[in-house]
Design a protein around this motif. Structure first.
Motif, PDB file in Angstrom:
ATOM      1  N   LEU A   1       0.556  -1.489   0.163  1.00 29.41           N
ATOM      2  CA  LEU A   1      -0.116  -0.385  -0.176  1.00 29.41           C
ATOM      3  C   LEU A   1       0.799   1.165  -0.113  1.00 29.41           C
ATOM      4  O   LEU A   1       0.402   2.353  -1.008  1.00 29.41           O
ATOM      5  N   HIS A   2       1.626   0.822   0.707  1.00 26.70           N
ATOM      6  CA  HIS A   2       2.909   2.137   0.775  1.00 26.70           C
ATOM      7  C   HIS A   2       3.767   2.590  -0.395  1.00 26.70           C
ATOM      8  O   HIS A   2       3.663   3.895  -1.475  1.00 26.70           O
ATOM      9  N   THR A   3       4.130   1.412  -1.124  1.00 22.71           N
ATOM     10  CA  THR A   3       4.140   1.677  -2.264  1.00 22.71           C
ATOM     11  C   THR A   3       3.435   2.519  -3.582  1.00 22.71           C
ATOM     12  O   THR A   3       3.466   3.038  -5.043  1.00 22.71           O
ATOM     13  N   TRP A   4       1.864   2.039  -3.358  1.00 26.43           N
ATOM     14  CA  TRP A   4       0.768   2.545  -4.869  1.00 26.43           C
ATOM     15  C   TRP A   4       0.304   4.139  -4.527  1.00 26.43           C
ATOM     16  O   TRP A   4       0.534   4.977  -5.072  1.00 26.43           O
ATOM     17  N   ILE A   5       1.162   3.824  -2.515  1.00 26.93           N
ATOM     18  CA  ILE A   5       0.593   5.291  -2.439  1.00 26.93           C
ATOM     19  C   ILE A   5       1.559   6.401  -3.439  1.00 26.93           C
ATOM     20  O   ILE A   5       1.127   7.466  -3.480  1.00 26.93           O
ATOM     21  N   SER A   6       2.870   6.048  -2.723  1.00 22.62           N
ATOM     22  CA  SER A   6       4.224   6.702  -3.503  1.00 22.62           C
ATOM     23  C   SER A   6       4.071   6.734  -5.477  1.00 22.62           C
ATOM     24  O   SER A   6       3.969   7.881  -5.791  1.00 22.62           O
ATOM     25  N   LYS A   7       3.134   5.468  -5.459  1.00 20.66           N
ATOM     26  CA  LYS A   7       3.155   5.497  -7.300  1.00 20.66           C
ATOM     27  C   LYS A   7       2.204   6.675  -7.445  1.00 20.66           C
ATOM     28  O   LYS A   7       2.286   7.340  -9.257  1.00 20.66           O
ATOM     29  N   TYR A   8       0.652   6.699  -7.047  1.00 17.05           N
ATOM     30  CA  TYR A   8      -0.426   7.163  -8.031  1.00 17.05           C
ATOM     31  C   TYR A   8      -0.510   8.106  -6.787  1.00 17.05           C
ATOM     32  O   TYR A   8      -1.590   9.243  -7.288  1.00 17.05           O
ATOM     33  N   SER A   9       0.293   9.322  -5.978  1.00 18.63           N
ATOM     34  CA  SER A   9       0.435  10.243  -5.589  1.00 18.63           C
ATOM     35  C   SER A   9       1.105  11.348  -6.145  1.00 18.63           C
ATOM     36  O   SER A   9       0.589  12.186  -5.753  1.00 18.63           O
ATOM     37  N   LYS A  10       2.410  11.351  -6.657  1.00 18.98           N
ATOM     38  CA  LYS A  10       2.747  11.564  -7.555  1.00 18.98           C
ATOM     39  C   LYS A  10       1.949  12.545  -8.603  1.00 18.98           C
ATOM     40  O   LYS A  10       1.545  12.245  -9.351  1.00 18.98           O
ATOM     41  N   PRO A  11       2.432  13.802  -8.653  1.00 12.96           N
ATOM     42  CA  PRO A  11       1.518  14.849  -9.387  1.00 12.96           C
ATOM     43  C   PRO A  11       2.667  14.582 -10.899  1.00 12.96           C
ATOM     44  O   PRO A  11       3.894  13.799 -11.073  1.00 12.96           O
ATOM     45  N   SER A  12       1.760  14.138 -11.599  1.00  8.99           N
ATOM     46  CA  SER A  12       1.715  14.401 -13.113  1.00  8.99           C
ATOM     47  C   SER A  12       2.623  15.018 -14.076  1.00  8.99           C
ATOM     48  O   SER A  12       2.959  16.271 -13.766  1.00  8.99           O
ATOM     49  N   GLN A  13       3.429  13.869 -14.673  1.00  6.48           N
ATOM     50  CA  GLN A  13       4.701  14.970 -15.125  1.00  6.48           C
ATOM     51  C   GLN A  13       4.166  15.795 -16.776  1.00  6.48           C
ATOM     52  O   GLN A  13       4.785  16.709 -16.702  1.00  6.48           O
ATOM     53  N   SER A  14       3.088  15.669 -17.013  1.00  5.09           N
ATOM     54  CA  SER A  14       2.127  16.219 -18.193  1.00  5.09           C
ATOM     55  C   SER A  14       1.384  17.527 -17.081  1.00  5.09           C
ATOM     56  O   SER A  14       1.395  18.415 -17.955  1.00  5.09           O
ATOM     57  N   ARG A  15       1.324  17.855 -16.205  1.00  7.47           N
ATOM     58  CA  ARG A  15       0.547  19.207 -15.274  1.00  7.47           C
ATOM     59  C   ARG A  15       2.298  19.565 -14.261  1.00  7.47           C
ATOM     60  O   ARG A  15       2.408  19.047 -13.522  1.00  7.47           O
ATOM     61  N   PRO A  16       2.737  20.621 -14.876  1.00 10.70           N
ATOM     62  CA  PRO A  16       3.604  20.876 -14.888  1.00 10.70           C
ATOM     63  C   PRO A  16       3.492  21.576 -12.933  1.00 10.70           C
ATOM     64  O   PRO A  16       2.037  22.707 -13.340  1.00 10.70           O
ATOM     65  N   VAL A  17       4.700  22.214 -12.224  1.00  7.73           N
ATOM     66  CA  VAL A  17       3.760  22.145 -10.881  1.00  7.73           C
ATOM     67  C   VAL A  17       4.385  23.537 -10.954  1.00  7.73           C
ATOM     68  O   VAL A  17       5.679  23.625 -10.745  1.00  7.73           O
ATOM     69  N   VAL A  18       3.391  24.723 -10.091  1.00 11.30           N
ATOM     70  CA  VAL A  18       4.031  26.107 -10.268  1.00 11.30           C
ATOM     71  C   VAL A  18       4.107  25.630  -8.818  1.00 11.30           C
ATOM     72  O   VAL A  18       3.151  26.392  -8.041  1.00 11.30           O
ATOM     73  N   LYS A  19       5.463  26.643  -8.145  1.00 10.34           N
ATOM     74  CA  LYS A  19       5.376  26.655  -7.472  1.00 10.34           C
ATOM     75  C   LYS A  19       5.466  28.539  -6.990  1.00 10.34           C
ATOM     76  O   LYS A  19       5.359  29.146  -7.761  1.00 10.34           O
ATOM     77  N   ARG A  20       4.313  28.393  -5.661  1.00  9.51           N
ATOM     78  CA  ARG A  20       4.350  30.203  -5.235  1.00  9.51           C
ATOM     79  C   ARG A  20       4.988  30.237  -3.854  1.00  9.51           C
ATOM     80  O   ARG A  20       4.839  30.047  -3.048  1.00  9.51           O
ATOM     81  N   THR A  21       5.584  31.978  -4.878  1.00 12.47           N
ATOM     82  CA  THR A  21       6.622  32.666  -3.450  1.00 12.47           C
ATOM     83  C   THR A  21       5.629  32.977  -3.188  1.00 12.47           C
ATOM     84  O   THR A  21       5.688  34.257  -4.608  1.00 12.47           O
ATOM     85  N   ASP A  22       6.858  34.007  -2.429  1.00 15.25           N
ATOM     86  CA  ASP A  22       6.612  35.514  -1.835  1.00 15.25           C
ATOM     87  C   ASP A  22       6.642  36.227  -3.486  1.00 15.25           C
ATOM     88  O   ASP A  22       6.123  37.008  -3.491  1.00 15.25           O
ATOM     89  N   GLU A  23       8.132  36.080  -3.856  1.00 19.31           N
ATOM     90  CA  GLU A  23       8.212  36.625  -4.652  1.00 19.31           C
ATOM     91  C   GLU A  23       7.512  36.421  -5.961  1.00 19.31           C
ATOM     92  O   GLU A  23       7.398  37.595  -7.150  1.00 19.31           O
ATOM     93  N   HIS A  24       7.012  35.637  -6.540  1.00 22.15           N
ATOM     94  CA  HIS A  24       5.943  35.299  -7.730  1.00 22.15           C
ATOM     95  C   HIS A  24       5.216  36.106  -6.892  1.00 22.15           C
ATOM     96  O   HIS A  24       4.116  36.245  -8.271  1.00 22.15           O
ATOM     97  N   LEU A  25       4.298  36.090  -6.300  1.00 18.12           N
ATOM     98  CA  LEU A  25       3.057  36.231  -5.465  1.00 18.12           C
ATOM     99  C   LEU A  25       3.557  38.424  -5.394  1.00 18.12           C
ATOM    100  O   LEU A  25       2.283  38.641  -6.009  1.00 18.12           O
ATOM    101  N   TYR A  26       4.657  38.866  -5.198  1.00 15.58           N
ATOM    102  CA  TYR A  26       4.777  39.907  -5.604  1.00 15.58           C
ATOM    103  C   TYR A  26       5.240  40.702  -6.978  1.00 15.58           C
ATOM    104  O   TYR A  26       3.991  41.784  -6.777  1.00 15.58           O
ATOM    105  N   ASP A  27       4.845  40.135  -7.862  1.00 14.28           N
ATOM    106  CA  ASP A  27       5.267  40.363  -9.206  1.00 14.28           C
ATOM    107  C   ASP A  27       3.764  39.993  -9.433  1.00 14.28           C
ATOM    108  O   ASP A  27       3.513  40.639 -10.353  1.00 14.28           O
ATOM    109  N   GLU A  28       2.918  39.050  -9.611  1.00 17.40           N
ATOM    110  CA  GLU A  28       1.729  39.060  -9.979  1.00 17.40           C
ATOM    111  C   GLU A  28       0.731  39.891  -9.595  1.00 17.40           C
ATOM    112  O   GLU A  28      -0.082  40.660  -9.936  1.00 17.40           O
TER     113      GLU A  28
END
Length: 99
Positions: free
Chosen positions: A42-69
Motif C-alpha cells: 500500500l505504501h508503494t502504491w501511495i508513492s506511485k499514485y500520489s505523485k503529480p503527473s509529469q504532464s502537469r507542470p507544478v508551479v511553486k508559489r513563492t512570495d516573490e512570485h506573488l509580489y510580481d503578480e
C-alpha cells in the motif's frame, strides 16, 4: 520452501485503495489490513499514485512570485481605469454632439 506468486491487483483497486488510505483517519497499516494487502504494498502504491503527473507542470508559489503578480495586476488595473475614463469622456463628448 515454496515462493508464492505475487498477487496482481487491478489498477482500479490500487487507485481506490490509495484514495481510501489517504482520506481515511486510520493508519495506512490498518487500512492495508482491512483491505487484505501488505502495508508495504500500500505504501508503494501511495508513492506511485500520489505523485503529480509529469504532464502537469507544478508551479511553486513563492512570495516573490506573488509580489510580481500583484505588481502586474496593479499595473493592469491602472491601465484599465485609464481606458475606462477615456471611454467615459468620449461617450460624454459624442452625447453632446448629438444634441
Amino acid at each position: 520452501m515454496s515462493k508464492e506468486k505475487p498477487k496482481i491487483y487491478p489498477p482500479e483497486f490500487r487507485e481506490s485503495s490509495v484514495k481510501l488510505a489517504i482520506e481515511s483517519d486510520q493508519s495506512i497499516a490498518q487500512t492495508a489490513k482491512e483491505l487484505g494487502i501488505n502495508p508495504n504494498t500500500l505504501h508503494t502504491w501511495i508513492s506511485k499514485y500520489s505523485k503529480p503527473s509529469q504532464s502537469r507542470p507544478v508551479v511553486k508559489r513563492t512570495d516573490e512570485h506573488l509580489y510580481d503578480e500583484l505588481k502586474r495586476l496593479k499595473k493592469e488595473n491602472t491601465r484599465l481605469k485609464e481606458e475606462r475614463d477615456i471611454l467615459k469622456k468620449a461617450a460624454a463628448y459624442f452625447a453632446q454632439e448629438i444634441q
